[in-house]
Scaffold this motif. Structure first.
Motif, PDB file in Angstrom:
ATOM      1  N   GLU A  59       0.800  -1.232   0.178  1.00 12.63           N
ATOM      2  CA  GLU A  59       0.037  -0.015   0.074  1.00 12.63           C
ATOM      3  C   GLU A  59       0.765   1.378  -0.095  1.00 12.63           C
ATOM      4  N   LEU A  60       2.113   1.101   0.693  1.00  6.98           N
ATOM      5  CA  LEU A  60       2.832   2.448   0.857  1.00  6.98           C
ATOM      6  C   LEU A  60       3.293   2.613  -0.399  1.00  6.98           C
ATOM      7  N   LEU A  79      11.665   0.203  -5.037  1.00  2.59           N
ATOM      8  CA  LEU A  79      11.932  -0.130  -3.618  1.00  2.59           C
ATOM      9  C   LEU A  79      13.100  -1.200  -3.492  1.00  2.59           C
ATOM     10  N   GLY A  80      13.269  -2.042  -4.352  1.00  2.00           N
ATOM     11  CA  GLY A  80      14.324  -2.926  -4.295  1.00  2.00           C
ATOM     12  C   GLY A  80      15.564  -2.207  -4.204  1.00  2.00           C
ATOM     13  N   LEU A  81      15.855  -1.430  -5.073  1.00  6.01           N
ATOM     14  CA  LEU A  81      17.091  -0.489  -5.254  1.00  6.01           C
ATOM     15  C   LEU A  81      17.622   0.099  -3.791  1.00  6.01           C
ATOM     16  N   LEU A  82      16.371   0.796  -3.351  1.00  3.36           N
ATOM     17  CA  LEU A  82      16.593   1.522  -2.048  1.00  3.36           C
ATOM     18  C   LEU A  82      17.132   0.501  -0.865  1.00  3.36           C
ATOM     19  N   LEU A  83      16.568  -0.669  -1.130  1.00  2.61           N
ATOM     20  CA  LEU A  83      16.809  -1.769   0.084  1.00  2.61           C
ATOM     21  C   LEU A  83      17.961  -2.634  -0.304  1.00  2.61           C
ATOM     22  N   ASP A  84      18.499  -2.413  -1.636  1.00  4.51           N
ATOM     23  CA  ASP A  84      19.437  -3.386  -1.967  1.00  4.51           C
ATOM     24  C   ASP A  84      19.289  -4.774  -2.189  1.00  4.51           C
ATOM     25  N   VAL A  85      17.917  -5.080  -2.794  1.00  7.20           N
ATOM     26  CA  VAL A  85      17.377  -6.317  -2.844  1.00  7.20           C
ATOM     27  C   VAL A  85      16.718  -6.347  -4.239  1.00  7.20           C
ATOM     28  N   GLY A  86      16.480  -7.465  -4.844  1.00  8.88           N
ATOM     29  CA  GLY A  86      15.822  -7.716  -6.115  1.00  8.88           C
ATOM     30  C   GLY A  86      14.345  -7.344  -6.119  1.00  8.88           C
ATOM     31  N   LYS A  87      13.967  -7.104  -7.331  1.00  9.00           N
ATOM     32  CA  LYS A  87      12.162  -7.117  -7.475  1.00  9.00           C
ATOM     33  C   LYS A  87      11.554  -8.202  -6.787  1.00  9.00           C
ATOM     34  N   GLU A 128      17.386  -3.553   9.779  1.00 10.35           N
ATOM     35  CA  GLU A 128      18.059  -2.246   8.935  1.00 10.35           C
ATOM     36  C   GLU A 128      16.918  -2.114   7.803  1.00 10.35           C
ATOM     37  N   ARG A 129      16.446  -2.779   7.010  1.00 10.74           N
ATOM     38  CA  ARG A 129      15.720  -2.699   5.866  1.00 10.74           C
ATOM     39  C   ARG A 129      14.475  -2.255   6.357  1.00 10.74           C
ATOM     40  N   ILE A 148      12.751   1.395   5.262  1.00 12.11           N
ATOM     41  CA  ILE A 148      11.300   1.690   4.930  1.00 12.11           C
ATOM     42  C   ILE A 148      10.756   2.842   5.538  1.00 12.11           C
ATOM     43  N   CYS A 149      10.884   2.561   6.916  1.00 13.16           N
ATOM     44  CA  CYS A 149      10.221   3.560   7.847  1.00 13.16           C
ATOM     45  C   CYS A 149      10.412   4.981   7.591  1.00 13.16           C
ATOM     46  N   GLN A 150      11.969   5.197   7.311  1.00 13.18           N
ATOM     47  CA  GLN A 150      12.460   6.543   6.873  1.00 13.18           C
ATOM     48  C   GLN A 150      11.911   6.960   5.419  1.00 13.18           C
ATOM     49  N   HIS A 151      12.035   6.261   4.700  1.00 13.08           N
ATOM     50  CA  HIS A 151      11.584   6.381   3.158  1.00 13.08           C
ATOM     51  C   HIS A 151      10.164   6.996   3.201  1.00 13.08           C
ATOM     52  N   TYR A 152       9.333   5.974   3.866  1.00  9.33           N
ATOM     53  CA  TYR A 152       7.907   6.485   3.728  1.00  9.33           C
ATOM     54  C   TYR A 152       7.297   7.131   5.042  1.00  9.33           C
ATOM     55  N   LYS A 153       8.299   7.625   5.605  1.00  9.61           N
ATOM     56  CA  LYS A 153       7.595   8.337   6.907  1.00  9.61           C
ATOM     57  C   LYS A 153       6.731   7.647   7.860  1.00  9.61           C
ATOM     58  N   VAL A 154       6.914   6.476   8.145  1.00 12.81           N
ATOM     59  CA  VAL A 154       5.900   5.640   9.006  1.00 12.81           C
ATOM     60  C   VAL A 154       6.697   5.078  10.254  1.00 12.81           C
ATOM     61  N   SER A 155       5.800   4.512  11.111  1.00 16.87           N
ATOM     62  CA  SER A 155       6.533   3.844  12.309  1.00 16.87           C
ATOM     63  C   SER A 155       6.752   2.510  11.893  1.00 16.87           C
ATOM     64  N   ALA A 156       7.879   1.817  12.794  1.00 15.31           N
ATOM     65  CA  ALA A 156       7.897   0.501  12.575  1.00 15.31           C
ATOM     66  C   ALA A 156       6.804  -0.148  13.254  1.00 15.31           C
ATOM     67  N   ASP A 157       6.323   0.291  14.069  1.00 18.24           N
ATOM     68  CA  ASP A 157       5.120  -0.271  14.930  1.00 18.24           C
ATOM     69  C   ASP A 157       3.840  -0.500  13.795  1.00 18.24           C
ATOM     70  N   TYR A 158       3.720   0.434  12.892  1.00 18.22           N
ATOM     71  CA  TYR A 158       2.793   0.443  11.936  1.00 18.22           C
ATOM     72  C   TYR A 158       3.067  -0.727  10.748  1.00 18.22           C
ATOM     73  N   LEU A 159       4.196  -0.690  10.376  1.00 19.72           N
ATOM     74  CA  LEU A 159       4.715  -1.803   9.413  1.00 19.72           C
ATOM     75  C   LEU A 159       4.476  -3.231   9.881  1.00 19.72           C
TER      76      LEU A 159
END
Length: 80
Positions: free
Chosen positions: A13-14, A25-33, A49-50, A54-65
């Protein structure tokens, strides 16, 4: 309780809300599609770490994810 399915759904959704591809998103996280696809389908998780990226990139809390709250807003703002 943590649910891989909810975790994947929230990432999907994010990502789509921000008009990003799985590849981007994979490039940001250094993983494949394919890794992103597996996460979004609820078949896989990722490292702390990833999750932080994701939290920093989408400005959401880890608790939410992680499904611990339905409030996506981080409670504390990180400096930087």
């Amino acid at each position: 309780m943590f649910s891989k399915e909810l975790f994947g759904q929230r990432i999907f959704e994010l990502r789509t809300k921000h008009n990003e591809t799985q590849k981007a998103l994979g490039l940001l996280l250094d993983v494949g599609k394919g890794h992103i696809s597996e996460i979004e389908r609820g078949n896989r998780t990722t490292s702390a770490e990833r999750i932080a990226l994701i939290c920093q990139h989408y400005k959401v809390s880890a608790d939410y994810l992680l499904g611990l709250t339905d409030d996506p807003e981080p409670k504390y703002k990180a400096d930087g």
